[in-house]
Design a protein around this motif. Structure first.
Motif, PDB file in Angstrom:
ATOM      1  N   PRO A 110       0.861  -1.115  -0.062  1.00 23.12           N
ATOM      2  CA  PRO A 110       0.067  -0.125   0.047  1.00 23.12           C
ATOM      3  C   PRO A 110       0.732   1.468  -0.128  1.00 23.12           C
ATOM      4  N   GLU A 111       1.926   1.377   0.934  1.00 25.97           N
ATOM      5  CA  GLU A 111       2.902   2.454   0.701  1.00 25.97           C
ATOM      6  C   GLU A 111       3.436   2.774  -0.606  1.00 25.97           C
ATOM      7  N   VAL A 112       3.888   1.781  -1.186  1.00 23.47           N
ATOM      8  CA  VAL A 112       4.598   1.968  -2.734  1.00 23.47           C
ATOM      9  C   VAL A 112       3.400   2.453  -3.588  1.00 23.47           C
ATOM     10  N   ILE A 113       2.309   1.612  -3.771  1.00 22.73           N
ATOM     11  CA  ILE A 113       1.526   2.103  -4.434  1.00 22.73           C
ATOM     12  C   ILE A 113       0.866   3.500  -4.415  1.00 22.73           C
ATOM     13  N   GLY A 114       0.348   4.066  -2.985  1.00 22.71           N
ATOM     14  CA  GLY A 114       0.037   5.105  -2.543  1.00 22.71           C
ATOM     15  C   GLY A 114       1.227   6.221  -3.043  1.00 22.71           C
ATOM     16  N   ALA A 115       2.328   5.911  -3.120  1.00 18.68           N
ATOM     17  CA  ALA A 115       3.485   6.873  -3.378  1.00 18.68           C
ATOM     18  C   ALA A 115       3.240   7.212  -4.820  1.00 18.68           C
ATOM     19  N   LEU A 116       3.325   5.970  -5.686  1.00 19.62           N
ATOM     20  CA  LEU A 116       3.086   5.966  -7.251  1.00 19.62           C
ATOM     21  C   LEU A 116       2.010   6.721  -7.579  1.00 19.62           C
ATOM     22  N   GLY A 117       0.823   6.662  -6.844  1.00 16.83           N
ATOM     23  CA  GLY A 117      -0.430   7.251  -6.884  1.00 16.83           C
ATOM     24  C   GLY A 117      -0.134   8.931  -6.944  1.00 16.83           C
ATOM     25  N   VAL A 118       0.590   9.204  -5.898  1.00 15.41           N
ATOM     26  CA  VAL A 118       1.001  10.787  -5.716  1.00 15.41           C
ATOM     27  C   VAL A 118       1.449  11.342  -6.812  1.00 15.41           C
ATOM     28  N   VAL A 119       2.647  10.591  -7.400  1.00 14.89           N
ATOM     29  CA  VAL A 119       3.415  10.957  -8.331  1.00 14.89           C
ATOM     30  C   VAL A 119       2.649  11.069  -9.747  1.00 14.89           C
ATOM     31  N   TRP A 120       1.913  10.174  -9.978  1.00 10.82           N
ATOM     32  CA  TRP A 120       1.107   9.960 -11.057  1.00 10.82           C
ATOM     33  C   TRP A 120       0.041  11.277 -11.103  1.00 10.82           C
ATOM     34  N   LYS A 121      -0.514  11.600 -10.191  1.00 12.59           N
ATOM     35  CA  LYS A 121      -1.407  12.620  -9.990  1.00 12.59           C
ATOM     36  C   LYS A 121      -0.713  14.111 -10.487  1.00 12.59           C
ATOM     37  N   ALA A 122       0.409  14.089  -9.637  1.00 13.28           N
ATOM     38  CA  ALA A 122       1.165  15.215 -10.042  1.00 13.28           C
ATOM     39  C   ALA A 122       1.574  15.312 -11.549  1.00 13.28           C
ATOM     40  N   ALA A 123       2.050  14.192 -12.100  1.00 16.94           N
ATOM     41  CA  ALA A 123       2.373  14.303 -13.439  1.00 16.94           C
ATOM     42  C   ALA A 123       1.300  14.543 -14.349  1.00 16.94           C
ATOM     43  N   LEU A 124      -0.284  14.199 -14.141  1.00 18.37           N
ATOM     44  CA  LEU A 124      -1.144  14.611 -14.731  1.00 18.37           C
ATOM     45  C   LEU A 124      -1.446  15.987 -14.802  1.00 18.37           C
ATOM     46  N   PHE A 125      -1.223  16.395 -13.483  1.00 20.30           N
ATOM     47  CA  PHE A 125      -1.345  17.986 -13.504  1.00 20.30           C
ATOM     48  C   PHE A 125      -0.492  18.785 -14.463  1.00 20.30           C
ATOM     49  N   LEU A 126       0.859  18.408 -14.106  1.00 15.26           N
ATOM     50  CA  LEU A 126       1.949  18.985 -14.897  1.00 15.26           C
ATOM     51  C   LEU A 126       1.522  19.015 -16.310  1.00 15.26           C
ATOM     52  N   ALA A 127       1.238  17.834 -16.967  1.00 13.91           N
ATOM     53  CA  ALA A 127       0.935  17.543 -18.154  1.00 13.91           C
ATOM     54  C   ALA A 127      -0.386  18.397 -18.735  1.00 13.91           C
TER      55      ALA A 127
END
Length: 368
Positions: free
Chosen positions: A68-85
């Motif tokens: 859960p910790e790894v998936i949660g961290a990747l989820g945060v990075v992914w959402k940040a990438a969506l926003f930057l894109a």
């Protein structure tokens, strides 16, 4: 054969301005961010491994379930990438990150026995955009480049702004056409002329979750002729959808028809097609919409900005303002190069004052 080859080249690489692709990128990734911003990907790490049944792409790259910790961290990075894109900041790495992490995070949702078909279109679209020059317009990257160079970055027509949109068109068309052909292959014309759609409407009226918005399905199911008509229209729209790629007139029919069908399914049956609705963004000629919008607000206030062409800070400021002037209401004049014309138009202004500070003259004569 030569005409066919020329048409093929035009379809994929017809030179066009970058605005259409840039606006579509902004709206697509912005929509994705809003859809998933509250989604808790970490919960997939708590599901018992006994249910782990990875889909093909997860097996191909040997992607694990993860904690859960790894998936949660990747989820945060992914959402940040969506926003930057979406805003077009670090567009190339942001779109690539959104695509690569999207493979894993969206793949997780389909690797525990239940596979939904609507997320695949998102991955295809993100992949095409990650390989494209979608940050050349309507992006912070473009504004930053202009501010850094001191001149507005010119826009040129190129086929690089055409093929990503066409590739997404093709993907959407294949998905819908395959759905229609699968219905005919599995049930033939009975899918239209039997009680299939009526039974589906009745079943959808007693949902376990994500039920319809209204109870009209039970009423529609009683009208056999209407169910046959709707089923036939579904087959026509799905199997004929690829015509939207090659005919503008067909596009005006099939795209709204499919969107209306998806909305209707949500209203009377329950299933949501938000992902496919979002992909419809790429069918809209946003550059023409922008030109129409600018034409619709003509006659409003305009400005003439007077700046020192020998000042680096002024040049960078003007380059930024040019990008932000979406309605084309601002005219820029270099006080050093254009002073005779400026003095003719605005005789009350003094050149030394205009060189000292930037002036903005509105269409009603107000000087700021």
């Amino acid at each position: 054969m030569r005409r066919l080859r020329d048409w093929w080249e035009r379809f994929w690489f017809e030179p066009t301005m970058p605005d259409n692709l840039g606006i579509a990128r902004m709206l697509f990734f912005g929509g994705l961010f809003l859809i998933f911003v509250r989604h808790d990907f970490a919960a997939w790490g708590t599901v018992s491994p006994i249910f782990w049944d990875p889909v093909f792409i997860m097996r191909l790259f040997h992607l694990p379930q993860g904690s859960p910790e790894v998936i949660g961290a990747l989820g945060v990075v992914w959402k940040a990438a969506l926003f930057l894109a979406c805003v077009g900041l670090f567009t190339r790495p942001a779109t690539a990150t959104a695509f690569l992490l999207g493979i894993y995070l969206l793949g997780l949702q389909h690797s525990f026995g239940k596979i939904r078909h609507h997320d695949a279109i998102l991955l295809f679209a993100m992949g095409f955009l990650a390989l494209s020059r979608c940050g050349d317009a309507w992006s912070l990257d473009r504004i930053v480049r202009g501010a850094r160079n001191g001149t507005a970055v010119g826009k040129v027509r190129s086929g690089e702004y055409t093929w990503p949109v066409r590739a997404i068109w093709l993907t959407i068309s294949i998905a819908f056409c395959a759905a229609g052909l699968a219905k005919l292959h599995g049930s033939g014309l009975e899918w239209i002329f039997s009680d299939n759609l009526a039974n589906t409407l009745i079943e959808a009226s007693y949902p376990i979750k994500n039920g319809p918005l209204v109870s009209w399905g039970l009423n529609l199911a009683q009208l056999g002729w209407l169910c046959v008509l709707l089923a036939g229209a579904t087959i026509v729209v799905e199997t004929g959808y690829p015509l939207a790629m090659i005919s503008t007139r067909a596009r005006w029919f099939f795209m709204p028809a499919m969107l209306s069908m998806q909305i209707g399914i949500r209203v009377v049956m329950g299933p949501r097609f938000v992902q496919f609705m979002l992909a419809n963004i790429f069918w809209v000629p946003w550059d023409r919409v922008g030109a129409w919008a600018r034409g619709g607000v003509r006659g409003g206030r305009s400005w003439t900005v007077l700046y020192d062409g020998g000042c680096g800070l002024c040049q960078r400021t003007v380059a930024t303002l040019r990008e932000l002037d979406l309605l084309r209401r601002v005219e820029f004049r270099d006080v050093l190069a254009d002073w005779p014309e400026i003095q003719r138009r605005h005789p009350a202004l003094r050149q030394d004052s205009c060189l000292d500070v930037m002036h903005a003259v509105s269409s009603d004569g107000t000087v700021t």
